[in-house]
Design a protein around this motif. Structure first.
Motif, PDB file in Angstrom:
ATOM      1  N   SER A 123      -6.921  17.096 -24.986  1.00 54.47           N
ATOM      2  CA  SER A 123      -5.520  16.721 -25.180  1.00 54.47           C
ATOM      3  C   SER A 123      -4.603  17.568 -24.299  1.00 54.47           C
ATOM      4  O   SER A 123      -3.644  17.049 -23.718  1.00 54.47           O
ATOM      5  CB  SER A 123      -5.117  16.819 -26.651  1.00 54.47           C
ATOM      6  OG  SER A 123      -5.453  18.082 -27.166  1.00 54.47           O
ATOM      7  N   SER A 124      -4.891  18.852 -24.138  1.00 53.61           N
ATOM      8  CA  SER A 124      -4.088  19.705 -23.250  1.00 53.61           C
ATOM      9  C   SER A 124      -4.310  19.325 -21.786  1.00 53.61           C
ATOM     10  O   SER A 124      -3.370  19.316 -20.992  1.00 53.61           O
ATOM     11  CB  SER A 124      -4.437  21.175 -23.446  1.00 53.61           C
ATOM     12  OG  SER A 124      -4.078  21.598 -24.734  1.00 53.61           O
ATOM     13  N   ILE A 125      -5.551  18.998 -21.441  1.00 55.83           N
ATOM     14  CA  ILE A 125      -5.861  18.592 -20.068  1.00 55.83           C
ATOM     15  C   ILE A 125      -5.162  17.276 -19.740  1.00 55.83           C
ATOM     16  O   ILE A 125      -4.559  17.127 -18.670  1.00 55.83           O
ATOM     17  CB  ILE A 125      -7.383  18.500 -19.866  1.00 55.83           C
ATOM     18  CG1 ILE A 125      -8.006  19.899 -19.989  1.00 55.83           C
ATOM     19  CG2 ILE A 125      -7.730  17.860 -18.526  1.00 55.83           C
ATOM     20  CD1 ILE A 125      -9.517  19.910 -20.093  1.00 55.83           C
ATOM     21  N   LEU A 126      -5.216  16.321 -20.671  1.00 56.77           N
ATOM     22  CA  LEU A 126      -4.534  15.043 -20.464  1.00 56.77           C
ATOM     23  C   LEU A 126      -3.020  15.241 -20.387  1.00 56.77           C
ATOM     24  O   LEU A 126      -2.344  14.626 -19.556  1.00 56.77           O
ATOM     25  CB  LEU A 126      -4.899  14.065 -21.575  1.00 56.77           C
ATOM     26  CG  LEU A 126      -4.276  12.679 -21.501  1.00 56.77           C
ATOM     27  CD1 LEU A 126      -4.654  11.964 -20.201  1.00 56.77           C
ATOM     28  CD2 LEU A 126      -4.688  11.846 -22.710  1.00 56.77           C
ATOM     29  N   ALA A 127      -2.482  16.106 -21.234  1.00 62.73           N
ATOM     30  CA  ALA A 127      -1.045  16.389 -21.194  1.00 62.73           C
ATOM     31  C   ALA A 127      -0.646  16.998 -19.855  1.00 62.73           C
ATOM     32  O   ALA A 127       0.405  16.666 -19.294  1.00 62.73           O
ATOM     33  CB  ALA A 127      -0.659  17.328 -22.338  1.00 62.73           C
ATOM     34  N   CYS A 128      -1.486  17.863 -19.306  1.00 61.06           N
ATOM     35  CA  CYS A 128      -1.209  18.458 -17.996  1.00 61.06           C
ATOM     36  C   CYS A 128      -1.224  17.382 -16.911  1.00 61.06           C
ATOM     37  O   CYS A 128      -0.353  17.363 -16.031  1.00 61.06           O
ATOM     38  CB  CYS A 128      -2.230  19.552 -17.690  1.00 61.06           C
ATOM     39  SG  CYS A 128      -1.932  20.359 -16.110  1.00 61.06           S
ATOM     40  N   TRP A 129      -2.190  16.486 -16.971  1.00 60.62           N
ATOM     41  CA  TRP A 129      -2.287  15.398 -15.991  1.00 60.62           C
ATOM     42  C   TRP A 129      -1.052  14.495 -16.071  1.00 60.62           C
ATOM     43  O   TRP A 129      -0.467  14.135 -15.051  1.00 60.62           O
ATOM     44  CB  TRP A 129      -3.573  14.619 -16.229  1.00 60.62           C
ATOM     45  CG  TRP A 129      -3.823  13.496 -15.276  1.00 60.62           C
ATOM     46  CD1 TRP A 129      -3.919  13.562 -13.918  1.00 60.62           C
ATOM     47  CD2 TRP A 129      -4.012  12.120 -15.624  1.00 60.62           C
ATOM     48  NE1 TRP A 129      -4.171  12.318 -13.395  1.00 60.62           N
ATOM     49  CE2 TRP A 129      -4.222  11.416 -14.424  1.00 60.62           C
ATOM     50  CE3 TRP A 129      -4.021  11.429 -16.831  1.00 60.62           C
ATOM     51  CZ2 TRP A 129      -4.446  10.044 -14.396  1.00 60.62           C
ATOM     52  CZ3 TRP A 129      -4.257  10.065 -16.797  1.00 60.62           C
ATOM     53  CH2 TRP A 129      -4.465   9.397 -15.593  1.00 60.62           C
ATOM     54  N   LEU A 130      -0.634  14.142 -17.283  1.00 61.91           N
ATOM     55  CA  LEU A 130       0.561  13.306 -17.454  1.00 61.91           C
ATOM     56  C   LEU A 130       1.814  14.034 -16.960  1.00 61.91           C
ATOM     57  O   LEU A 130       2.700  13.417 -16.356  1.00 61.91           O
ATOM     58  CB  LEU A 130       0.713  12.902 -18.924  1.00 61.91           C
ATOM     59  CG  LEU A 130      -0.366  11.967 -19.468  1.00 61.91           C
ATOM     60  CD1 LEU A 130      -0.208  11.794 -20.974  1.00 61.91           C
ATOM     61  CD2 LEU A 130      -0.354  10.633 -18.745  1.00 61.91           C
ATOM     62  N   THR A 131       1.883  15.332 -17.200  1.00 63.60           N
ATOM     63  CA  THR A 131       3.004  16.132 -16.712  1.00 63.60           C
ATOM     64  C   THR A 131       3.036  16.130 -15.192  1.00 63.60           C
ATOM     65  O   THR A 131       4.101  15.997 -14.579  1.00 63.60           O
ATOM     66  CB  THR A 131       2.907  17.573 -17.255  1.00 63.60           C
ATOM     67  OG1 THR A 131       2.938  17.522 -18.684  1.00 63.60           O
ATOM     68  CG2 THR A 131       4.035  18.444 -16.754  1.00 63.60           C
ATOM     69  N   ALA A 132       1.866  16.251 -14.570  1.00 68.02           N
ATOM     70  CA  ALA A 132       1.785  16.242 -13.105  1.00 68.02           C
ATOM     71  C   ALA A 132       2.200  14.885 -12.543  1.00 68.02           C
ATOM     72  O   ALA A 132       2.894  14.814 -11.523  1.00 68.02           O
ATOM     73  CB  ALA A 132       0.372  16.600 -12.654  1.00 68.02           C
ATOM     74  N   ILE A 133       1.818  13.812 -13.211  1.00 70.67           N
ATOM     75  CA  ILE A 133       2.211  12.469 -12.756  1.00 70.67           C
ATOM     76  C   ILE A 133       3.723  12.307 -12.862  1.00 70.67           C
ATOM     77  O   ILE A 133       4.374  11.806 -11.934  1.00 70.67           O
ATOM     78  CB  ILE A 133       1.471  11.382 -13.562  1.00 70.67           C
ATOM     79  CG1 ILE A 133      -0.014  11.381 -13.193  1.00 70.67           C
ATOM     80  CG2 ILE A 133       2.089  10.011 -13.332  1.00 70.67           C
ATOM     81  CD1 ILE A 133      -0.874  10.525 -14.088  1.00 70.67           C
ATOM     82  N   LEU A 134       4.295  12.718 -13.988  1.00 71.90           N
ATOM     83  CA  LEU A 134       5.749  12.639 -14.152  1.00 71.90           C
ATOM     84  C   LEU A 134       6.462  13.504 -13.114  1.00 71.90           C
ATOM     85  O   LEU A 134       7.486  13.110 -12.543  1.00 71.90           O
ATOM     86  CB  LEU A 134       6.148  13.048 -15.569  1.00 71.90           C
ATOM     87  CG  LEU A 134       7.628  12.925 -15.914  1.00 71.90           C
ATOM     88  CD1 LEU A 134       8.125  11.492 -15.712  1.00 71.90           C
ATOM     89  CD2 LEU A 134       7.876  13.379 -17.340  1.00 71.90           C
ATOM     90  N   TYR A 135       5.908  14.677 -12.840  1.00 72.93           N
ATOM     91  CA  TYR A 135       6.455  15.568 -11.805  1.00 72.93           C
ATOM     92  C   TYR A 135       6.464  14.866 -10.444  1.00 72.93           C
ATOM     93  O   TYR A 135       7.466  14.898  -9.726  1.00 72.93           O
ATOM     94  CB  TYR A 135       5.629  16.856 -11.765  1.00 72.93           C
ATOM     95  CG  TYR A 135       5.831  17.691 -10.529  1.00 72.93           C
ATOM     96  CD1 TYR A 135       7.005  18.410 -10.338  1.00 72.93           C
ATOM     97  CD2 TYR A 135       4.846  17.773  -9.550  1.00 72.93           C
ATOM     98  CE1 TYR A 135       7.187  19.180  -9.199  1.00 72.93           C
ATOM     99  CE2 TYR A 135       5.020  18.538  -8.422  1.00 72.93           C
ATOM    100  CZ  TYR A 135       6.193  19.235  -8.246  1.00 72.93           C
ATOM    101  OH  TYR A 135       6.377  19.989  -7.122  1.00 72.93           O
ATOM    102  N   LEU A 136       5.349  14.236 -10.085  1.00 73.85           N
ATOM    103  CA  LEU A 136       5.279  13.528  -8.800  1.00 73.85           C
ATOM    104  C   LEU A 136       6.261  12.364  -8.744  1.00 73.85           C
ATOM    105  O   LEU A 136       6.904  12.135  -7.719  1.00 73.85           O
ATOM    106  CB  LEU A 136       3.851  13.037  -8.541  1.00 73.85           C
ATOM    107  CG  LEU A 136       2.839  14.115  -8.206  1.00 73.85           C
ATOM    108  CD1 LEU A 136       1.424  13.540  -8.212  1.00 73.85           C
ATOM    109  CD2 LEU A 136       3.154  14.762  -6.862  1.00 73.85           C
ATOM    110  N   LEU A 137       6.382  11.622  -9.844  1.00 75.45           N
ATOM    111  CA  LEU A 137       7.342  10.510  -9.879  1.00 75.45           C
ATOM    112  C   LEU A 137       8.772  11.000  -9.712  1.00 75.45           C
ATOM    113  O   LEU A 137       9.549  10.413  -8.948  1.00 75.45           O
ATOM    114  CB  LEU A 137       7.207   9.732 -11.190  1.00 75.45           C
ATOM    115  CG  LEU A 137       6.115   8.686 -11.247  1.00 75.45           C
ATOM    116  CD1 LEU A 137       5.999   8.110 -12.655  1.00 75.45           C
ATOM    117  CD2 LEU A 137       6.367   7.584 -10.231  1.00 75.45           C
ATOM    118  N   LEU A 138       9.129  12.050 -10.424  1.00 76.03           N
ATOM    119  CA  LEU A 138      10.489  12.589 -10.304  1.00 76.03           C
ATOM    120  C   LEU A 138      10.738  13.144  -8.905  1.00 76.03           C
ATOM    121  O   LEU A 138      11.830  12.964  -8.350  1.00 76.03           O
ATOM    122  CB  LEU A 138      10.746  13.664 -11.355  1.00 76.03           C
ATOM    123  CG  LEU A 138      10.895  13.154 -12.784  1.00 76.03           C
ATOM    124  CD1 LEU A 138      10.996  14.318 -13.756  1.00 76.03           C
ATOM    125  CD2 LEU A 138      12.096  12.239 -12.911  1.00 76.03           C
TER     126      LEU A 138
END
Length: 187
Positions: free
Chosen positions: A66-81
């Motif tokens: 869950s922490s690894i997936l949350a990090c991946w989702l955070t990175a995707i949102l970071y790239l989108l922004l």
């Protein structure tokens, strides 16, 4: 100027949060005591995102998925922004979804190596100036799984431990490679 400031703020907020998620997963993997004050700070800062994900994706074994997936989702949102700020609000094309997902993984790995660099560097500096610092046991617990294999390979140099230097160089090289891959995959 405003675009640069906004990009700087996005970089800082997302990288710090991504690093906190990586530390959370790392602490889970090495079984760092959760009631440690440093652990508590990381857990409290990330709980709002990890808890809902944990309902869907539980941790197993040594991996806090869950922490690894949350990090991946955070990175995707970071790239989108980052993309939106750089392109003035234009959304990436639908064909960019695959590269975006892969780049999110690469950014998360880059953050991981960034954490390794900083934790190792802080531990090395504190071992010289304040080896009895309250955070030293936490830093030692975090870095021991990475430094011990290097220590077994390196020749003994008396009282000089070069394993942190080797780890820092390897982590920096990994970050350079990942940075290049991120920009060639989704750039």
């Amino acid at each position: 100027m405003a675009q640069d400031i906004l990009q700087f703020l996005i970089d800082i907020v997302f990288q710090l949060f991504g690093i906190a998620l990586i530390l959370r997963a790392w602490m889970f993997a090495i079984r760092l005591h959760p009631f440690n004050p440093f652990s508590q700070a990381i857990l409290r800062a990330t709980e709002w995102l990890v808890r809902p994900i944990r309902r869907i994706v539980p941790g197993s074994g040594r991996f806090d998925w869950s922490s690894i997936l949350a990090c991946w989702l955070t990175a995707i949102l970071y790239l989108l922004l980052t993309w939106l700020v750089a392109m003035g609000g234009l959304m990436p094309a639908a064909s960019a979804i695959g590269p975006l997902l892969l780049s999110g993984l690469l950014v998360g790995l880059k953050w991981l190596f960034n954490v390794i660099v900083w934790v190792t560097l802080i531990q090395a500096i504190l071992s010289w100036i304040n080896p009895l610092s309250p955070i030293m046991p936490v830093l030692y617990t975090l870095t021991a799984p990475l430094l011990d294999p290097i220590r077994r390979i390196l020749p003994r140099m008396g009282g000089l431990d070069l394993s942190p230097l080797v780890l820092l160089v390897l982590a920096q090289i990994a970050m350079m490679v990942l940075n290049h891959l991120v920009f060639t995959t989704f750039g």
